[in-house]
Design an enzyme around this catalytic site. Structure first.
Site, short mmCIF file in Angstrom:
data_model
loop_
_atom_site.label_atom_id
_atom_site.label_comp_id
_atom_site.label_asym_id
_atom_site.label_seq_id
_atom_site.Cartn_x
_atom_site.Cartn_y
_atom_site.Cartn_z
N SER A 1 5.89 2.66 -4.48
CA SER A 1 5.53 3.97 -5.03
C SER A 1 5.28 5.01 -3.97
O SER A 1 4.68 6.03 -4.23
CB SER A 1 4.28 3.91 -5.91
OG SER A 1 4.56 3.25 -7.09
N SER B 1 -0.71 5.41 -10.31
CA SER B 1 -0.07 6.30 -9.35
C SER B 1 1.37 6.55 -9.79
O SER B 1 1.89 5.88 -10.65
CB SER B 1 -0.08 5.66 -7.97
OG SER B 1 -1.40 5.45 -7.54
N CYS B 2 1.99 7.52 -9.13
CA CYS B 2 3.39 7.87 -9.37
C CYS B 2 4.29 6.64 -9.31
O CYS B 2 4.05 5.81 -8.46
CB CYS B 2 3.87 8.80 -8.27
SG CYS B 2 3.86 10.49 -8.75
N PRO B 3 5.32 6.52 -10.05
CA PRO B 3 5.84 7.43 -11.08
C PRO B 3 5.31 7.09 -12.48
O PRO B 3 5.76 7.66 -13.45
CB PRO B 3 7.34 7.13 -11.05
CG PRO B 3 7.40 5.67 -10.76
CD PRO B 3 6.21 5.37 -9.88
#
Lengths: 407, 80
Positions: A302, B18-20
């Site tokens: 991520s 957290s992303c995504p």
């Protein structure tokens, strides 16, 4: 008051932040002759960890290659890294946005570690991460960065496929009805802590200049600028690629391309006008495989090595694991380099190709801008394709432009 | 705002994600909900403060209220 709010409270337009980063990295090159990069220093940090545990690394070829001298605090590359951490932290605190954020799904930590190791390994095999082999590599006209970009694109596509699977994605907490957010604290002390850090950091920079270590002072200043820019712009190279595949979002990718174009023009000026030698890395099989692994790793983790830095400063615990993974990965590559023959098999056959030397400065800038234009067009096509498929899948509902607030 | 809160059908609590994943989860949840239902999202991932509203609108959903900043969290209200 509004200006203060726009600078410290709101995030900046990614185009602005990235173009500024591109300009500053070209200036940094002009002053120091080195580029904005981070993973080379990560490799040295890995080497220091090995030394701490009594490992003799004096005959590891890779550590020799990255010039492992002194400590992280006596190297300009070191202060780029620490400056980035500090610059990002300042802005997080000024915007009162620090919070320890712990992933609820424990699988994220495993994913972060695995992805971090793969990304670190791949980056160093390719001689740089999204900075030296990408954002600052293209403006140096080092051909290896073009191989790296293509390979990273493919790697992130594979990563995005994995991210979409159920077992990787996990399940969010979706509950019926409304739910209350956390209680807001009235006292805001974070901006004051940020102010103290700024003053201490300015003191440190002055100390460098007074004691004749101006190179470290310059690196500390530019490191902080880069940290401020990546945090305020929420610049994420991982999302630039990944979100094209996942959600059809091309903003970050387009902004990176525009910024690289600006940076290339300025860097060319610096190279020609000041007669400086551009920084060229070996283009080889290793660049391609490294880029592929890097692309896969950053999506799994991520975050890449750069995005990880400001996210860690925001208090996202996941990125501590990614950081550790990165260090393990780069160190593993340093070991594999000569001990497992990675250099002989993948890199030795390559060569350093710089476009300015190969086709002249004018040819180099034309070729670079042309390649960036093609990349830009590919992004626009990807965005369009994503929405076309999305609309086909959801055609039963006329979802665009319906006024639901009336109902 | 209280009026909007009373209408919420589902809440997506993304704190810690957290992303995504905040954007992916938001789009997934909206897709599975019935048209006209209201989704509340609580998130603390800084990148999602910008990504979630931008992406849900681009995907054809509509914000029911302006995003609410609550300390280090953001609240979004979106019509499915």
């Amino acid at each position: 008051m509004n200006i203060i709010k726009a600078i410290f409270q709101n995030y900046w337009n990614p185009y602005v932040a990235l173009v500024l980063a591109g300009i500053f990295s070209a200036i940094y090159f002009g002053i120091t002759g080195t580029v904005w990069a981070v993973t080379g220093e990560f490799t040295r940090l890995g080497g220091h960890v090995l030394q701490f545990f009594g490992v003799d690394i004096s005959d590891w070829a890779y550590f020799d290659l990255v010039h492992m001298q002194g400590s992280s605090f006596s190297r300009s590359d070191g202060w780029i890294v620490w400056g980035m951490f500090i610059g990002a932290l300042m802005m997080v605190l000024f915007s009162n946005n620090f919070k320890i954020r712990i992933p609820k799904q424990k699988r994220r930590l495993v994913q972060g570690l695995v992805g971090g190791v793969i990304a670190g390994f791949g980056a160093r095999l390719a001689m740089g991460c999204n900075l030296a082999a990408f954002f600052t590599g293209v403006p140096q006209f080092s051909f290896h960065s073009w191989i790296f970009i293509v390979a990273t694109g493919i790697g992130t596509y594979l990563g995005a496929k994995i991210t979409k699977t159920k077992w990787w994605k996990g399940k969010p907490s979706l509950t019926k009805g409304s739910k209350n957010p956390s209680a807001e604290k009235n006292r805001k002390i974070q901006p004051y802590v940020g102010g103290i850090i700024v003053l201490m950091y300015i003191g440190l920079i002055l100390f460098f200049f007074i004691t004749g270590k101006s190179l470290l002072g310059i690196a500390a200043i530019f490191g902080a600028i880069f940290g401020i820019l990546i945090e305020r712009g929420q610049i994420c190279f991982t999302s630039a690629f990944r979100d094209l595949w996942l959600t059809g979002r091309g903003v970050m990718a387009k902004a990176i391309i525009i910024a690289m174009a600006v940076s290339s023009v300025i860097t060319l000026f610096v190279i020609v006008y000041y007669g400086m030698e551009p920084i060229t890395q070996i283009a080889s099989m290793g660049t391609f495989i490294g880029g592929l692994l890097f692309g896969l790793g950053i999506v799994l983790a991520s975050s890449c090595e750069t995005g990880m830095m400001y996210r860690l400063m925001e208090g996202q615990i996941l990125y501590l694991v990614v950081f550790v993974g990165n260090i393990i990965g780069v160190t593993a590559l340093a070991y594999a380099w000569d001990h497992l023959g990675a250099y002989n098999i993948l890199v030795a056959g390559g060569s350093r190709i710089n476009l300015t030397a190969a086709i002249g400065p004018v040819g180099a800038i034309i070729a670079t801008l042309l390649m960036l234009l093609i990349a830009y067009i590919i992004i626009v096509i990807c965005e369009k394709r994503y929405y076309k498929t999305y609309k086909l899948k959801n055609r039963k509902e006329d979802y665009i432009g319906t006024d639901k607030s009336a109902g | 705002m209280e009026q909007i809160k009373a209408q919420v059908d589902y809440t997506l609590d993304l704190r810690g994600e957290s992303c995504p994943y905040p954007v992916i989860y938001s789009l997934d949840a909206l897709k599975d909900m019935n048209k006209g239902e209201l989704l509340q999202i609580i998130t603390d991932c800084p990148s999602s403060f910008r990504n979630i509203p931008e992406e849900v609108v681009k995907h054809g959903y509509e914000l029911a209220a302006n995003p609410v900043k609550n300390g280090q969290e953001y609240l979004f209200y979106i019509w499915s």
